[in-house]
Motif scaffolding. Structure first.
Motif, short mmCIF file in Angstrom:
data_model
loop_
_atom_site.label_atom_id
_atom_site.label_comp_id
_atom_site.label_asym_id
_atom_site.label_seq_id
_atom_site.Cartn_x
_atom_site.Cartn_y
_atom_site.Cartn_z
N SER A 183 -23.50 -4.60 -20.43
CA SER A 183 -24.78 -5.21 -20.77
C SER A 183 -24.88 -5.56 -22.24
CB SER A 183 -25.93 -4.27 -20.38
OG SER A 183 -25.79 -3.01 -21.03
N SER A 184 -24.12 -4.87 -23.09
CA SER A 184 -24.16 -5.15 -24.53
C SER A 184 -23.43 -6.44 -24.87
CB SER A 184 -23.52 -4.00 -25.30
OG SER A 184 -22.15 -3.87 -24.95
N HIS A 185 -22.54 -6.90 -23.99
CA HIS A 185 -21.75 -8.13 -24.19
C HIS A 185 -20.83 -8.05 -25.40
CE1 HIS A 185 -24.21 -9.92 -21.10
NE2 HIS A 185 -25.30 -9.80 -21.82
N SER A 186 -20.55 -6.88 -25.90
CA SER A 186 -19.70 -6.78 -27.09
C SER A 186 -19.10 -5.38 -27.18
CB SER A 186 -20.51 -7.07 -28.37
OG SER A 186 -21.55 -6.12 -28.54
N GLY A 187 -18.21 -5.21 -28.16
CA GLY A 187 -17.61 -3.91 -28.38
C GLY A 187 -16.47 -3.59 -27.43
N TYR A 188 -15.89 -4.61 -26.81
CA TYR A 188 -14.78 -4.38 -25.90
C TYR A 188 -13.52 -4.03 -26.69
CZ TYR A 188 -17.81 -6.66 -22.50
OH TYR A 188 -18.85 -6.98 -21.68
N LYS A 189 -12.63 -3.28 -26.07
CA LYS A 189 -11.38 -2.89 -26.72
C LYS A 189 -10.31 -3.93 -26.39
CE LYS A 189 -8.09 0.88 -27.36
NZ LYS A 189 -8.05 0.62 -28.79
N TRP A 190 -10.21 -4.94 -27.23
CA TRP A 190 -9.23 -6.00 -27.02
C TRP A 190 -7.85 -5.53 -27.45
CZ3 TRP A 190 -10.56 -10.50 -24.62
CH2 TRP A 190 -11.92 -10.77 -24.50
N PRO A 191 -6.81 -5.92 -26.74
CA PRO A 191 -5.45 -5.55 -27.16
C PRO A 191 -5.08 -6.23 -28.46
CG PRO A 191 -5.38 -7.14 -25.37
CD PRO A 191 -6.82 -6.74 -25.52
N THR A 192 -4.14 -5.65 -29.16
CA THR A 192 -3.61 -6.29 -30.36
C THR A 192 -2.69 -7.43 -29.95
OG1 THR A 192 -1.65 -4.88 -30.49
CG2 THR A 192 -3.67 -4.09 -31.59
N LEU A 193 -2.37 -8.30 -30.90
CA LEU A 193 -1.42 -9.38 -30.59
C LEU A 193 -0.08 -8.79 -30.17
CD1 LEU A 193 -2.03 -12.24 -33.18
CD2 LEU A 193 -3.38 -11.54 -31.19
N CYS A 242 -24.32 -22.72 -38.86
CA CYS A 242 -23.49 -21.64 -38.31
C CYS A 242 -24.32 -20.62 -37.54
CB CYS A 242 -22.70 -20.95 -39.41
SG CYS A 242 -21.16 -20.23 -38.78
N ASN A 243 -25.54 -20.98 -37.15
CA ASN A 243 -26.33 -20.07 -36.31
C ASN A 243 -25.77 -20.04 -34.90
OD1 ASN A 243 -27.51 -22.91 -36.51
ND2 ASN A 243 -28.41 -22.20 -34.59
N GLN A 244 -26.04 -18.97 -34.18
CA GLN A 244 -25.60 -18.89 -32.79
C GLN A 244 -26.33 -19.93 -31.96
OE1 GLN A 244 -25.20 -14.99 -31.01
NE2 GLN A 244 -25.79 -15.72 -28.97
N ASP A 245 -25.55 -20.73 -31.24
CA ASP A 245 -26.13 -21.72 -30.35
C ASP A 245 -26.03 -21.21 -28.91
OD1 ASP A 245 -27.22 -24.14 -29.47
OD2 ASP A 245 -25.28 -25.10 -29.29
N ARG A 246 -24.90 -21.38 -28.29
CA ARG A 246 -24.69 -20.86 -26.93
C ARG A 246 -23.92 -19.55 -26.98
NH1 ARG A 246 -21.83 -25.86 -24.09
NH2 ARG A 246 -20.63 -25.67 -26.01
N PRO A 247 -24.28 -18.59 -26.11
CA PRO A 247 -25.45 -18.56 -25.24
C PRO A 247 -26.73 -18.40 -26.05
CG PRO A 247 -24.28 -16.48 -25.13
CD PRO A 247 -23.44 -17.38 -25.97
N TYR A 248 -27.82 -18.78 -25.44
CA TYR A 248 -29.08 -18.92 -26.17
C TYR A 248 -29.88 -17.62 -26.29
CZ TYR A 248 -27.96 -23.78 -25.14
OH TYR A 248 -27.33 -24.99 -25.04
N ASP A 249 -29.30 -16.50 -25.87
CA ASP A 249 -30.05 -15.25 -25.91
C ASP A 249 -30.04 -14.58 -27.28
OD1 ASP A 249 -27.46 -14.29 -26.06
OD2 ASP A 249 -27.45 -13.42 -24.05
N GLY A 250 -29.23 -15.14 -28.22
CA GLY A 250 -29.19 -14.57 -29.56
C GLY A 250 -28.44 -13.27 -29.67
N VAL A 251 -27.81 -12.82 -28.59
CA VAL A 251 -27.06 -11.57 -28.60
C VAL A 251 -25.62 -11.84 -29.00
CG1 VAL A 251 -26.29 -9.60 -27.23
CG2 VAL A 251 -28.54 -10.61 -26.81
N PRO A 252 -25.11 -11.22 -30.06
CA PRO A 252 -23.73 -11.47 -30.50
C PRO A 252 -22.71 -11.05 -29.44
CG PRO A 252 -24.99 -10.38 -32.22
CD PRO A 252 -25.81 -10.31 -30.97
N ARG A 253 -21.56 -11.72 -29.44
CA ARG A 253 -20.43 -11.35 -28.61
C ARG A 253 -19.25 -11.01 -29.51
NH1 ARG A 253 -24.91 -12.86 -25.68
NH2 ARG A 253 -24.42 -13.38 -23.51
N ASP A 254 -18.10 -10.74 -28.90
CA ASP A 254 -16.93 -10.30 -29.67
C ASP A 254 -16.18 -11.43 -30.34
OD1 ASP A 254 -17.33 -7.65 -29.12
OD2 ASP A 254 -15.76 -7.46 -27.62
N LEU A 255 -16.36 -12.66 -29.87
CA LEU A 255 -15.60 -13.80 -30.37
C LEU A 255 -16.54 -14.93 -30.75
CD1 LEU A 255 -13.27 -13.30 -27.42
CD2 LEU A 255 -12.25 -13.48 -29.69
#
Length: 336
Positions: A183-193, A242-255
């Motif tokens: 539900s937070s849409h962020s904070g995922y543990k992405w693998p390293t390159l 540089c404001n967030q456009d899409r998605p329009y909920d204003g909630v930051p994501r990881d990328l």
């Protein structure tokens, strides 16, 4: 057990000291995917031939883009042969079928094309053909990570795209995360390159609409993980936002996608019609210069702080002073 061994090998390489580069730089190997910036092209497929179309966004083919260092690609998937939604034929479908390349519009390999809004405007052929080109590059360059950002213009099910991924052979490289959407849409543990390379899951795929990982686990829902800053920048532009456009909920994501391209706008009967600016206009306004890109980055830092801008996205990336590659290196803190 096999996955554990792969992870241990990757970890050992980092501990002992990295000697082979990841996406061209040793320094990037230990960084999570969402902490790396990539050079990206907007409507990557939209290049000559034919020449002089108003819908062209690039001068170079996808193959040349790969060779030049582009590592993220925005691709529009469109049904090549329009289908009447009411089950009946109409004059538009009939005319469109005359120009259709598809032998069988019900076959996803035939009907899923790379087009700009409509395949009557520009048709770069079946998706599978471009995926094959990219897969051949990945075969020959085993330490490069590639990203797709797919605009699902025709509202395909991910299972409609899956045959193109499978037939091209590129599905074997696709990353399917172990983490589930939160539900937070962020904070995922992405693998390293380095981990993506060690596991040979070097292709990350996002799609803006109808992605469903229960159907195709490697086609990820873009808006779960990605935000874009405004893309409808109208010529002339004095300062890119540089404001967030899409998605329009204003909630930051990881990328974060940094859209740095411009449209010409005409108004007809009260309706805005946007078309890509030409390569000549890009050059005249120096939109793709390092100076222009750096100013945009500084604006973004005032909004996003020290967050990495993951996908620096341009039209006609080859115009200018290689600004896209210089800025990506600056963001990544590596030498050009």
């Amino acid at each position: 057990m096999c996955g554990r061994i792969v992870w241990l090998v990757a970890s050992a390489a980092m501990v002992l000291g990295q000697s082979e580069p990841c996406n061209g730089h040793v320094e990037l190997c230990a960084r999570p995917y969402n902490n790396v910036s990539f050079a990206c092209t907007h409507n990557s497929y939209s290049s000559p031939p034919p020449n002089a179309l108003l819908v062209l966004n690039q001068e170079n083919s996808i193959e040349q883009q790969l060779n030049d260092g582009i590592r993220a690609f925005m691709l529009d998937v469109v049904r090549n042969k329009p289908v009447a939604t009411d089950g009946t034929s109409n004059i538009f479908n009939t005319i469109a079928s005359w120009f259709s390349h598809a032998k069988n519009a019900d076959d996803p390999l035939e009907s899923v094309h790379l087009c700009h809004e409509s395949c009557l405007l520009i048709d770069k052929g079946p998706l599978v053909d471009s995926l094959t080109v990219i897969r051949e590059f990945m075969d020959a360059n085993p330490r490069e990570i590639i990203t797709f950002i797919i605009e699902n213009v025709s509202g395909f099910s991910p299972t409609d795209l899956q045959p193109s991924f499978e037939q091209s052979g590129i599905a074997s490289y696709a990353f399917a995360p172990e983490f589930a959407p939160e539900s937070s849409h962020s904070g995922y543990k992405w693998p390293t390159l380095n981990e993506l390379i060690a596991q040979n899951t070097r292709l990350v795929v996002f799609m803006d609409d109808k992605a469903d990982v229960t159907l195709v686990p490697y086609i990820l829902p873009e808006w779960e993980y990605v935000v874009e800053i405004p893309y409808a920048n109208v010529n002339p532009v004095t300062e890119f936002p540089c404001n967030q456009d899409r998605p329009y909920d204003g909630v930051p994501r990881d990328l974060v996608v940094m859209n740095h391209f411009v449209y010409n706008r005409a108004t007809l009967a009260g309706k805005n019609i946007d078309t890509p600016i030409s390569a000549k206009q890009v050059e005249e306004h120096a939109y793709n210069s390092l100076d222009s890109l750096d100013k945009h980055w500084q604006t973004c830092r005032s909004v996003w702080g020290n967050r990495v801008l993951n996908f620096v996205t341009l039209d006609f990336y080859n115009i200018g002073d290689s600004g896209i590659f210089k800025l990506v290196d600056q963001i990544n803190g590596v030498s050009t």
